[in-house]
Write an enzyme that holds these catalytic residues in place. Sequence first.
Site, short mmCIF file in Angstrom:
data_model
loop_
_atom_site.label_atom_id
_atom_site.label_comp_id
_atom_site.label_asym_id
_atom_site.label_seq_id
_atom_site.Cartn_x
_atom_site.Cartn_y
_atom_site.Cartn_z
N LYS A 197 15.60 6.42 10.65
CA LYS A 197 15.68 7.04 9.32
C LYS A 197 17.02 7.74 9.10
O LYS A 197 17.53 7.78 7.98
CB LYS A 197 14.51 8.01 9.12
N ARG A 212 0.85 -1.20 0.00
CA ARG A 212 0.00 0.00 0.00
C ARG A 212 0.88 1.25 0.00
O ARG A 212 2.11 1.16 0.06
CB ARG A 212 -0.93 0.02 1.23
N GLY A 213 0.23 2.40 -0.03
CA GLY A 213 0.90 3.68 0.15
C GLY A 213 2.02 3.93 -0.86
O GLY A 213 1.89 3.66 -2.06
N TYR A 252 11.83 6.71 15.33
CA TYR A 252 11.71 6.79 13.87
C TYR A 252 12.83 7.64 13.27
O TYR A 252 13.45 7.25 12.27
CB TYR A 252 10.33 7.38 13.56
N ASP A 299 8.42 -10.46 6.51
CA ASP A 299 8.67 -9.41 7.50
C ASP A 299 10.13 -8.99 7.32
O ASP A 299 11.04 -9.80 7.56
CB ASP A 299 8.41 -9.97 8.90
N VAL A 300 10.35 -7.75 6.92
CA VAL A 300 11.73 -7.35 6.58
C VAL A 300 12.65 -7.30 7.80
O VAL A 300 13.86 -7.25 7.65
CB VAL A 300 11.80 -5.99 5.82
N GLY A 336 8.21 0.53 6.16
CA GLY A 336 8.47 1.30 7.37
C GLY A 336 7.25 1.38 8.26
O GLY A 336 6.12 1.18 7.80
N ARG A 359 4.43 -7.72 4.75
CA ARG A 359 3.93 -8.77 5.64
C ARG A 359 2.64 -9.35 5.09
O ARG A 359 2.42 -10.56 5.16
CB ARG A 359 3.73 -8.22 7.06
P1 NDP Z 1 2.10 2.77 4.93
O1 NDP Z 1 1.87 2.50 6.38
O2 NDP Z 1 0.98 3.23 4.09
O3 NDP Z 1 2.79 1.50 4.24
C1 NDP Z 1 3.87 0.86 4.85
C2 NDP Z 1 4.27 -0.34 4.02
O4 NDP Z 1 5.34 -1.01 4.68
C3 NDP Z 1 3.15 -1.33 3.85
O5 NDP Z 1 3.19 -1.90 2.57
C4 NDP Z 1 3.47 -2.37 4.91
O6 NDP Z 1 2.91 -3.62 4.53
C5 NDP Z 1 4.98 -2.39 4.86
N1 NDP Z 1 5.61 -2.91 6.08
C6 NDP Z 1 5.51 -2.40 7.32
N2 NDP Z 1 6.21 -3.16 8.18
C7 NDP Z 1 6.76 -4.16 7.45
C8 NDP Z 1 7.59 -5.27 7.78
N3 NDP Z 1 8.02 -5.50 9.02
N4 NDP Z 1 7.95 -6.10 6.78
C9 NDP Z 1 7.53 -5.89 5.50
N5 NDP Z 1 6.77 -4.86 5.14
C10 NDP Z 1 6.37 -4.01 6.11
O7 NDP Z 1 3.30 3.84 4.91
P2 NDP Z 1 3.76 4.85 3.77
O8 NDP Z 1 3.46 4.32 2.44
O9 NDP Z 1 3.30 6.18 4.16
O10 NDP Z 1 5.34 4.82 4.04
C11 NDP Z 1 6.25 4.15 3.20
C12 NDP Z 1 7.66 4.56 3.61
O11 NDP Z 1 7.79 5.99 3.49
C13 NDP Z 1 7.98 4.22 5.06
O12 NDP Z 1 9.31 3.81 5.18
C14 NDP Z 1 7.79 5.54 5.78
O13 NDP Z 1 8.55 5.63 6.94
C15 NDP Z 1 8.26 6.51 4.71
N6 NDP Z 1 7.76 7.87 4.88
C16 NDP Z 1 6.41 8.14 4.82
C17 NDP Z 1 5.96 9.43 5.00
C18 NDP Z 1 4.54 9.81 4.91
O14 NDP Z 1 4.23 11.01 5.15
N7 NDP Z 1 3.61 8.92 4.58
C19 NDP Z 1 6.91 10.53 5.29
C20 NDP Z 1 8.27 10.12 5.34
C21 NDP Z 1 8.68 8.85 5.14
P3 NDP Z 1 2.38 -4.73 5.58
O15 NDP Z 1 1.66 -3.97 6.66
O16 NDP Z 1 1.54 -5.60 4.74
O17 NDP Z 1 3.63 -5.37 6.06
#
Ligand code: NDP
Length: 234
Positions: A145, A12-13, A141, A49-50, A78, A34
Amino acid sequence: MSRHVIVTGASRGIGAAIAQTFIDLGDAVVGLSRAGTAPEGCAMSLAVDVSNSEAVSEAVKAAIAAHGPVDVLVANAGITRDGLAMRMSDQQWREVLATNLDGAFYCARSVLSSMIRARRGRIVFISSISPFYGVPGQANYAAAKAGMVGLARSLAREVAGRAITVNVVAPGFIDTEMTADLGATSDDMTKLIPMGHVGTTADIAGVVGFLASNSAAYLTGQVIAVDGGLAMGL
Ligand code: NDP
Protein backbone atom coordinates in the site's frame (compact mmCIF):
# COMPACT_ATOMS: atom_id res chain seq x y z
CA MET A 1 -21.85 13.19 -20.27
CA SER A 2 -21.48 9.48 -19.53
CA ARG A 3 -17.90 8.52 -18.66
CA HIS A 4 -16.11 5.21 -19.15
CA VAL A 5 -15.09 4.07 -15.66
CA ILE A 6 -13.08 0.95 -14.80
CA VAL A 7 -13.27 -0.27 -11.20
CA THR A 8 -11.17 -3.22 -10.05
CA GLY A 9 -12.44 -5.37 -7.19
CA ALA A 10 -15.99 -4.38 -8.08
CA SER A 11 -17.50 -7.70 -7.01
CA ARG A 12 -18.06 -6.67 -3.38
CA GLY A 13 -17.17 -4.29 -0.57
CA ILE A 14 -15.62 -0.92 -1.32
CA GLY A 15 -15.25 -1.64 -5.05
CA ALA A 16 -18.93 -2.51 -5.43
CA ALA A 17 -19.90 0.73 -3.65
CA ILE A 18 -17.57 2.74 -5.90
CA ALA A 19 -19.02 1.07 -9.00
CA GLN A 20 -22.54 1.85 -7.75
CA THR A 21 -21.66 5.52 -7.24
CA PHE A 22 -20.64 5.85 -10.89
CA ILE A 23 -23.62 3.79 -12.13
CA ASP A 24 -25.92 6.19 -10.23
CA LEU A 25 -24.27 9.09 -12.08
CA GLY A 26 -25.09 7.44 -15.41
CA ASP A 27 -21.54 6.37 -16.25
CA ALA A 28 -20.58 3.23 -18.21
CA VAL A 29 -18.87 1.16 -15.53
CA VAL A 30 -16.66 -1.84 -16.27
CA GLY A 31 -16.06 -3.97 -13.19
CA LEU A 32 -13.09 -6.31 -12.90
CA SER A 33 -12.63 -9.04 -10.31
CA ARG A 34 -11.65 -12.70 -10.22
CA ALA A 35 -15.30 -13.67 -9.70
CA GLY A 36 -16.33 -11.54 -12.66
CA THR A 37 -19.42 -10.27 -10.85
CA ALA A 38 -20.32 -6.62 -10.39
CA PRO A 39 -23.31 -4.57 -9.23
CA GLU A 40 -26.38 -4.60 -11.46
CA GLY A 41 -26.20 -1.69 -13.86
CA CYS A 42 -22.53 -2.15 -14.73
CA ALA A 43 -22.01 -1.86 -18.48
CA MET A 44 -19.61 -4.81 -18.41
CA SER A 45 -18.07 -7.11 -15.83
CA LEU A 46 -15.01 -9.21 -16.55
CA ALA A 47 -13.32 -12.05 -14.67
CA VAL A 48 -9.71 -10.92 -14.37
CA ASP A 49 -6.94 -11.55 -11.89
CA VAL A 50 -5.25 -8.16 -11.66
CA SER A 51 -1.92 -9.76 -10.78
CA ASN A 52 -1.86 -11.20 -14.32
CA SER A 53 -0.35 -8.52 -16.56
CA GLU A 54 -1.60 -10.01 -19.84
CA ALA A 55 -5.11 -10.60 -18.53
CA VAL A 56 -5.34 -6.99 -17.38
CA SER A 57 -4.12 -5.70 -20.71
CA GLU A 58 -6.66 -7.86 -22.62
CA ALA A 59 -9.51 -6.79 -20.33
CA VAL A 60 -8.73 -3.08 -20.71
CA LYS A 61 -8.51 -3.52 -24.50
CA ALA A 62 -11.96 -5.16 -24.48
CA ALA A 63 -13.36 -2.37 -22.30
CA ILE A 64 -11.95 0.33 -24.61
CA ALA A 65 -13.28 -1.48 -27.71
CA ALA A 66 -16.76 -1.50 -26.17
CA HIS A 67 -16.87 1.86 -24.39
CA GLY A 68 -14.10 4.07 -25.80
CA PRO A 69 -11.23 5.80 -23.99
CA VAL A 70 -11.11 5.26 -20.25
CA ASP A 71 -12.07 8.40 -18.33
CA VAL A 72 -11.64 7.02 -14.82
CA LEU A 73 -9.68 4.10 -13.37
CA VAL A 74 -10.21 3.10 -9.76
CA ALA A 75 -7.57 0.52 -8.78
CA ASN A 76 -9.27 -0.95 -5.74
CA ALA A 77 -8.69 -4.75 -5.88
CA GLY A 78 -6.80 -5.87 -2.81
CA ILE A 79 -6.16 -8.73 -0.42
CA THR A 80 -4.59 -9.28 2.98
CA ARG A 81 -2.53 -12.27 4.12
CA ASP A 82 -1.62 -11.10 7.62
CA GLY A 83 1.09 -12.61 9.79
CA LEU A 84 4.03 -11.48 11.87
CA ALA A 85 7.00 -10.68 9.63
CA MET A 86 9.30 -13.24 11.25
CA ARG A 87 6.85 -16.01 10.33
CA MET A 88 5.62 -14.60 7.02
CA SER A 89 6.06 -17.00 4.09
CA ASP A 90 7.37 -15.94 0.69
CA GLN A 91 3.94 -16.78 -0.67
CA GLN A 92 2.15 -14.50 1.81
CA TRP A 93 4.53 -11.69 0.87
CA ARG A 94 4.32 -12.21 -2.89
CA GLU A 95 0.55 -12.71 -3.15
CA VAL A 96 -0.14 -9.44 -1.38
CA LEU A 97 2.43 -7.48 -3.39
CA ALA A 98 1.21 -9.10 -6.63
CA THR A 99 -2.45 -8.21 -6.17
CA ASN A 100 -2.26 -4.85 -4.40
CA LEU A 101 0.80 -3.28 -6.03
CA ASP A 102 1.57 -5.14 -9.28
CA GLY A 103 -2.15 -5.21 -10.06
CA ALA A 104 -2.52 -1.46 -9.55
CA PHE A 105 0.47 -0.81 -11.81
CA TYR A 106 -0.77 -3.16 -14.58
CA CYS A 107 -4.19 -1.47 -14.56
CA ALA A 108 -2.77 2.06 -14.60
CA ARG A 109 -0.30 1.24 -17.37
CA SER A 110 -3.07 -0.30 -19.47
CA VAL A 111 -5.32 2.78 -19.35
CA LEU A 112 -2.63 5.45 -19.73
CA SER A 113 -2.21 5.53 -23.49
CA SER A 114 -5.96 5.98 -24.01
CA MET A 115 -6.04 8.77 -21.39
CA ILE A 116 -2.97 10.50 -22.84
CA ARG A 117 -4.47 10.45 -26.33
CA ALA A 118 -7.74 11.84 -25.00
CA ARG A 119 -5.85 14.42 -22.88
CA ARG A 120 -8.05 13.72 -19.91
CA GLY A 121 -8.38 11.11 -17.20
CA ARG A 122 -8.59 10.32 -13.51
CA ILE A 123 -6.76 7.54 -11.73
CA VAL A 124 -7.57 6.74 -8.11
CA PHE A 125 -5.60 4.14 -6.18
CA ILE A 126 -7.20 2.62 -3.10
CA SER A 127 -4.35 2.25 -0.63
CA SER A 128 -4.73 2.14 3.17
CA ILE A 129 -3.66 3.97 6.31
CA SER A 130 -1.79 0.77 7.24
CA PRO A 131 1.65 1.97 6.01
CA PHE A 132 1.27 5.34 7.73
CA TYR A 133 -0.16 4.10 11.03
CA GLY A 134 1.91 0.92 11.29
CA VAL A 135 -0.07 -2.27 11.86
CA PRO A 136 1.63 -5.34 13.32
CA GLY A 137 1.08 -8.36 11.08
CA GLN A 138 0.75 -6.31 7.91
CA ALA A 139 4.35 -5.90 6.69
CA ASN A 140 3.38 -7.27 3.27
CA TYR A 141 0.18 -5.24 3.00
CA ALA A 142 1.74 -2.03 4.31
CA ALA A 143 4.65 -2.37 1.89
CA ALA A 144 2.27 -2.87 -1.03
CA LYS A 145 0.00 0.00 0.00
CA ALA A 146 2.98 2.34 0.57
CA GLY A 147 4.24 1.34 -2.87
CA MET A 148 0.97 2.55 -4.35
CA VAL A 149 1.71 6.05 -3.05
CA GLY A 150 5.09 6.13 -4.78
CA LEU A 151 3.49 4.76 -7.93
CA ALA A 152 0.76 7.40 -7.80
CA ARG A 153 3.09 10.34 -7.22
CA SER A 154 5.49 9.35 -10.00
CA LEU A 155 2.60 8.86 -12.38
CA ALA A 156 0.98 12.12 -11.30
CA ARG A 157 4.08 14.03 -12.39
CA GLU A 158 4.37 12.05 -15.64
CA VAL A 159 0.85 12.84 -16.82
CA ALA A 160 -0.16 16.11 -15.13
CA GLY A 161 0.57 18.05 -18.34
CA ARG A 162 -2.11 15.98 -20.11
CA ALA A 163 -4.82 16.98 -17.61
CA ILE A 164 -4.74 13.51 -16.02
CA THR A 165 -4.91 13.44 -12.23
CA VAL A 166 -3.61 10.60 -10.07
CA ASN A 167 -4.59 10.40 -6.42
CA VAL A 168 -4.64 7.94 -3.55
CA VAL A 169 -7.46 7.25 -1.13
CA ALA A 170 -6.30 5.65 2.11
CA PRO A 171 -9.25 4.08 3.92
CA GLY A 172 -9.13 3.48 7.64
CA PHE A 173 -11.22 0.72 9.16
CA ILE A 174 -14.17 0.04 6.85
CA ASP A 175 -16.93 -2.51 7.39
CA THR A 176 -16.48 -5.13 4.60
CA GLU A 177 -15.72 -8.85 4.25
CA MET A 178 -12.03 -7.98 4.54
CA THR A 179 -12.50 -6.78 8.10
CA ALA A 180 -15.39 -9.09 9.04
CA ASP A 181 -13.37 -11.69 10.90
CA LEU A 182 -11.33 -9.38 13.13
CA GLY A 183 -13.60 -10.12 16.16
CA ALA A 184 -12.32 -8.55 19.40
CA THR A 185 -9.54 -6.72 17.51
CA SER A 186 -12.30 -4.85 15.75
CA ASP A 187 -13.67 -3.51 19.08
CA ASP A 188 -10.16 -2.48 20.17
CA MET A 189 -9.59 -0.65 16.90
CA THR A 190 -12.95 1.10 17.04
CA LYS A 191 -11.95 2.63 20.40
CA LEU A 192 -8.96 4.27 18.68
CA ILE A 193 -11.06 5.98 15.99
CA PRO A 194 -11.72 9.61 17.00
CA MET A 195 -15.14 9.51 15.33
CA GLY A 196 -15.98 6.43 17.41
CA HIS A 197 -17.20 4.11 14.68
CA VAL A 198 -15.94 2.18 11.67
CA GLY A 199 -16.48 3.60 8.21
CA THR A 200 -18.86 2.41 5.51
CA THR A 201 -18.13 1.58 1.90
CA ALA A 202 -20.17 4.67 0.98
CA ASP A 203 -17.71 6.85 2.94
CA ILE A 204 -14.95 5.75 0.55
CA ALA A 205 -17.08 5.77 -2.59
CA GLY A 206 -18.13 9.38 -1.96
CA VAL A 207 -14.53 10.60 -1.85
CA VAL A 208 -13.62 8.61 -4.98
CA GLY A 209 -16.62 10.13 -6.75
CA PHE A 210 -15.38 13.61 -5.78
CA LEU A 211 -11.84 12.87 -7.04
CA ALA A 212 -13.30 11.85 -10.39
CA SER A 213 -15.49 14.94 -10.62
CA ASN A 214 -14.82 18.31 -12.26
CA SER A 215 -14.51 19.83 -8.78
CA ALA A 216 -11.24 17.92 -8.28
CA ALA A 217 -9.64 18.89 -11.62
CA TYR A 218 -6.70 20.70 -9.94
CA LEU A 219 -6.03 18.02 -7.31
CA THR A 220 -3.27 15.53 -8.09
CA GLY A 221 -0.58 13.49 -6.35
CA GLN A 222 -2.49 13.59 -3.06
CA VAL A 223 -3.12 10.97 -0.42
CA ILE A 224 -6.50 11.39 1.21
CA ALA A 225 -7.13 9.41 4.38
CA VAL A 226 -10.77 8.51 4.90
CA ASP A 227 -10.56 7.06 8.37
CA GLY A 228 -12.66 8.93 10.93
CA GLY A 229 -9.45 10.62 12.09
CA LEU A 230 -7.62 7.38 13.00
CA ALA A 231 -4.31 8.23 11.31
CA MET A 232 -4.62 12.01 11.21
CA GLY A 233 -1.32 13.62 10.40
CA LEU A 234 -0.16 10.69 8.25
P1 NDP B 1 -13.07 -7.13 -0.02
O1 NDP B 1 -12.27 -8.32 0.38
O2 NDP B 1 -14.45 -6.98 0.49
O3 NDP B 1 -13.08 -6.99 -1.62
C1 NDP B 1 -11.90 -7.10 -2.35
C2 NDP B 1 -12.22 -6.99 -3.82
O4 NDP B 1 -11.01 -7.17 -4.56
C3 NDP B 1 -13.18 -8.04 -4.29
O5 NDP B 1 -14.04 -7.52 -5.26
C4 NDP B 1 -12.27 -9.09 -4.90
O6 NDP B 1 -12.98 -9.83 -5.88
C5 NDP B 1 -11.19 -8.21 -5.51
N1 NDP B 1 -9.92 -8.91 -5.74
C6 NDP B 1 -9.13 -9.48 -4.81
N2 NDP B 1 -8.06 -10.03 -5.40
C7 NDP B 1 -8.19 -9.80 -6.73
C8 NDP B 1 -7.40 -10.13 -7.87
N3 NDP B 1 -6.24 -10.80 -7.77
N4 NDP B 1 -7.84 -9.74 -9.08
C9 NDP B 1 -9.01 -9.05 -9.22
N5 NDP B 1 -9.78 -8.71 -8.18
C10 NDP B 1 -9.38 -9.09 -6.95
O7 NDP B 1 -12.17 -5.87 0.41
P2 NDP B 1 -12.58 -4.36 0.67
O8 NDP B 1 -13.72 -3.96 -0.16
O9 NDP B 1 -12.60 -4.15 2.12
O10 NDP B 1 -11.23 -3.66 0.14
C11 NDP B 1 -11.16 -2.97 -1.09
C12 NDP B 1 -9.84 -2.22 -1.13
O11 NDP B 1 -9.78 -1.31 -0.02
C13 NDP B 1 -8.63 -3.14 -1.00
O12 NDP B 1 -7.59 -2.68 -1.82
C14 NDP B 1 -8.24 -2.99 0.46
O13 NDP B 1 -6.89 -3.26 0.67
C15 NDP B 1 -8.58 -1.53 0.70
N6 NDP B 1 -8.79 -1.20 2.10
C16 NDP B 1 -9.81 -1.77 2.82
C17 NDP B 1 -9.97 -1.45 4.16
C18 NDP B 1 -11.06 -1.99 4.99
O14 NDP B 1 -11.08 -1.68 6.21
N7 NDP B 1 -11.99 -2.78 4.47
C19 NDP B 1 -9.04 -0.52 4.83
C20 NDP B 1 -8.02 0.00 3.98
C21 NDP B 1 -7.90 -0.32 2.67
P3 NDP B 1 -12.69 -11.38 -6.22
O15 NDP B 1 -12.46 -12.07 -4.91
O16 NDP B 1 -13.91 -11.79 -6.95
O17 NDP B 1 -11.47 -11.32 -7.07
